[in-house]
Design a protein around this motif. Sequence first.
Motif, PDB file in Angstrom:
ATOM      1  N   ARG A 108     -23.300  -9.874   3.625  1.00 42.09           N
ATOM      2  CA  ARG A 108     -24.492 -10.264   4.386  1.00 42.09           C
ATOM      3  C   ARG A 108     -25.720  -9.894   3.561  1.00 42.09           C
ATOM      4  NH1 ARG A 108     -23.208  -7.296   9.764  1.00 42.09           N
ATOM      5  NH2 ARG A 108     -24.998  -6.328   8.899  1.00 42.09           N
ATOM      6  N   GLU A 122     -28.221 -13.408   6.513  1.00 46.00           N
ATOM      7  CA  GLU A 122     -27.391 -14.574   6.239  1.00 46.00           C
ATOM      8  C   GLU A 122     -26.050 -14.146   5.664  1.00 46.00           C
ATOM      9  OE1 GLU A 122     -29.956 -18.121   4.632  1.00 46.00           O
ATOM     10  OE2 GLU A 122     -30.498 -16.271   3.590  1.00 46.00           O
ATOM     11  N   ASP A 123     -25.061 -14.967   5.903  1.00 49.06           N
ATOM     12  CA  ASP A 123     -23.752 -14.811   5.271  1.00 49.06           C
ATOM     13  C   ASP A 123     -23.646 -15.919   4.234  1.00 49.06           C
ATOM     14  OD1 ASP A 123     -21.116 -14.298   4.591  1.00 49.06           O
ATOM     15  OD2 ASP A 123     -20.334 -15.476   6.252  1.00 49.06           O
ATOM     16  N   SER A 140     -18.011 -13.251  -1.731  1.00 53.98           N
ATOM     17  CA  SER A 140     -18.154 -13.745  -0.361  1.00 53.98           C
ATOM     18  C   SER A 140     -17.997 -12.576   0.600  1.00 53.98           C
ATOM     19  CB  SER A 140     -17.132 -14.847  -0.077  1.00 53.98           C
ATOM     20  OG  SER A 140     -15.828 -14.339  -0.222  1.00 53.98           O
ATOM     21  N   GLY A 141     -18.325 -12.829   1.861  1.00 56.07           N
ATOM     22  CA  GLY A 141     -18.209 -11.786   2.874  1.00 56.07           C
ATOM     23  C   GLY A 141     -19.311 -10.741   2.785  1.00 56.07           C
ATOM     24  N   ASN A 163     -20.973  -4.471   1.259  1.00 57.43           N
ATOM     25  CA  ASN A 163     -20.973  -5.786   1.896  1.00 57.43           C
ATOM     26  C   ASN A 163     -22.299  -6.122   2.550  1.00 57.43           C
ATOM     27  OD1 ASN A 163     -20.886  -4.091   4.052  1.00 57.43           O
ATOM     28  ND2 ASN A 163     -18.919  -4.793   4.842  1.00 57.43           N
ATOM     29  N   PHE A 164     -23.373  -5.398   2.152  1.00 60.84           N
ATOM     30  CA  PHE A 164     -24.708  -5.685   2.695  1.00 60.84           C
ATOM     31  C   PHE A 164     -25.730  -5.544   1.573  1.00 60.84           C
ATOM     32  CE2 PHE A 164     -28.653  -4.864   4.947  1.00 60.84           C
ATOM     33  CZ  PHE A 164     -28.594  -5.812   5.952  1.00 60.84           C
ATOM     34  N   THR A 190     -28.126 -16.337  -4.254  1.00 61.72           N
ATOM     35  CA  THR A 190     -27.273 -16.739  -3.144  1.00 61.72           C
ATOM     36  C   THR A 190     -27.234 -18.259  -3.098  1.00 61.72           C
ATOM     37  OG1 THR A 190     -29.124 -16.648  -1.564  1.00 61.72           O
ATOM     38  CG2 THR A 190     -27.742 -14.678  -1.769  1.00 61.72           C
ATOM     39  N   HIS A 195     -22.318 -21.993   1.200  1.00 63.22           N
ATOM     40  CA  HIS A 195     -20.858 -22.032   1.071  1.00 63.22           C
ATOM     41  C   HIS A 195     -20.376 -23.396   0.580  1.00 63.22           C
ATOM     42  CE1 HIS A 195     -19.602 -18.089   2.589  1.00 63.22           C
ATOM     43  NE2 HIS A 195     -20.710 -18.147   3.296  1.00 63.22           N
TER      44      HIS A 195
END
Length: 191
Positions: A144, A162-163, A141-142, A182-183, A119, A122
Motif C-alpha cells: 500500500r 492505493e494498492d 505487489s501487495g 508492505n507500506f 507505481t 495493475h
Amino acid sequence: RVKVSWENELQLGDHVELTEFFRKTYGPTGVFNAQPFEGSRSWAGARPELRAIAYDSNGVAAHMGCLRRFIKVDGVDLLVAELGLYGVRPDLEGLGIAHSIRFMIPTLQELGVPFAFGTVRHALQKHIERFGRHSQLTVLSGIRVRSTLPHARLDKPPTRIEDALVIVLTLARSMSDWPTGNFIDRNGPEL
C-alpha cells in the motif's frame, strides 16, 4: 530523438506541447485523468525536476518524469528518484516505459540515488515484468502506498492510500538493501 531536461530548462512552448500530449494520452483512460493538464500545466501532482521526452516527426512521442525525494518504507527513510508521469502517444503504445527508463538510467545514476521508485496500475503488470526480466527492475505487489493529494480540499481527506504495483530500479545498491515492508509513505503527492 530523446531529450533529458531539467524542469527549469523547459520553455513555455515545451509545457504547452506536453500539456496537449498528456490530455490526449491520459484522456482515453478517463476524463478525470486529463483534467490536471490545463493551459500550460504539464504535471498532475508533484512537479518533476527532470524529464525524459521522446520526439518523432509528429511531436512528443513519450514522456517520463523524475523527482528526488525521501519515502518511508514501513517507517524506514529511503532516498529515491521517483519516476512518474509516464506517457506514450496511443499510436506508439508498447514502446514507452521500457525505452523511457533505459534513456533515464545514466541520468539517474548521476543523481547519486540508490534506487528509482514508481507505481503503476495493475493493468501494466505483464508489460513491466516483461521489461524487468532484462534489467535491474523489480516489481512488488501487495504494497500500500500513501500519498498526499496535490491540493488540500475541504471535501476530501488530505491523503489517499492505493494498492498499486511498486517498481524499484536498483542504481547504486542492490535489491537486498531495499527495506522490507508492505507500506510506503510517499510524503507528498504522486509524481
